[in-house]
Design a protein around this motif. Structure first.
Motif, PDB file in Angstrom:
ATOM      1  N   ILE A   1      29.437  34.524  35.989  1.00 15.69           N
ATOM      2  CA  ILE A   1      30.783  33.631  36.337  1.00 15.69           C
ATOM      3  C   ILE A   1      31.670  34.464  36.616  1.00 15.69           C
ATOM      4  O   ILE A   1      32.484  34.156  37.432  1.00 15.69           O
ATOM      5  CB  ILE A   1      31.149  33.485  34.707  1.00 15.69           C
ATOM      6  N   ARG A   2      31.618  35.892  36.093  1.00 14.95           N
ATOM      7  CA  ARG A   2      32.564  36.922  36.877  1.00 14.95           C
ATOM      8  C   ARG A   2      32.422  37.085  38.508  1.00 14.95           C
ATOM      9  O   ARG A   2      33.465  37.057  39.141  1.00 14.95           O
ATOM     10  CB  ARG A   2      32.432  38.396  36.224  1.00 14.95           C
TER      11      ARG A   2
ATOM     12  N   LEU B   1      34.106  35.578  44.071  1.00 18.14           N
ATOM     13  CA  LEU B   1      33.947  34.941  45.139  1.00 18.14           C
ATOM     14  C   LEU B   1      35.383  33.882  45.474  1.00 18.14           C
ATOM     15  O   LEU B   1      35.681  33.754  46.516  1.00 18.14           O
ATOM     16  CB  LEU B   1      32.665  34.248  45.231  1.00 18.14           C
ATOM     17  N   ILE B   2      35.310  33.346  44.299  1.00 16.68           N
ATOM     18  CA  ILE B   2      36.687  32.226  44.599  1.00 16.68           C
ATOM     19  C   ILE B   2      38.051  32.952  44.718  1.00 16.68           C
ATOM     20  O   ILE B   2      38.852  32.451  45.627  1.00 16.68           O
ATOM     21  CB  ILE B   2      36.828  31.313  43.374  1.00 16.68           C
ATOM     22  N   GLY B   3      38.090  33.975  44.350  1.00 13.92           N
ATOM     23  CA  GLY B   3      39.447  34.774  44.308  1.00 13.92           C
ATOM     24  C   GLY B   3      39.818  35.350  45.624  1.00 13.92           C
ATOM     25  O   GLY B   3      40.444  35.524  46.225  1.00 13.92           O
TER      26      GLY B   3
END
Length: 107
Positions: free
Chosen positions: A96-97, A102-104
């Motif tokens: 999840i981290r 990746l999204i950030g």
């Protein structure tokens, strides 16, 4: 006259596309009990049932019962996610981290 509790339950229920009957089924309540919570001022709603309702609506019970609106819906959803996150395995939390990074990085 609806209470803050009733207004929040109704808003979240409708956002999730749940009928009174469906939410009642999911929480072990009756349709009339959910309707009364949403539309009347019950003197003492069952803490156990309100906790079940909060769980099904994806928020913390503190958000639903907060009449002064000190807790936002977003904060409640985040708190619920964090509690769930803390119960995950270390490997799942690591994934999840990595996804969050990746999204950030895309922004």
């Amino acid at each position: 006259m609806p209470t803050a509790l009733g207004e929040k339950i109704q808003k979240l229920r409708k956002e999730k596309g749940l009928t009174l009957e469906k939410l009642a089924d999911l929480t072990g309540s009756s349709k009339s009990y959910i309707w009364e919570l949403e539309n009347k001022n019950p003197p003492r709603p069952s803490a156990e049932k309100v906790a079940r309702i909060a769980h099904q609506l994806g928020v913390e019970i503190e958000y639903l019962i907060d009449e002064e609106e000190k807790i936002t819906e977003a904060d409640s959803i985040d708190a619920k996610f964090y509690r769930e996150y803390r119960r995950m395995t270390p490997e799942t939390r690591k994934k999840i981290r990595a996804m969050a990074k990746l999204i950030g990085d895309e922004e």
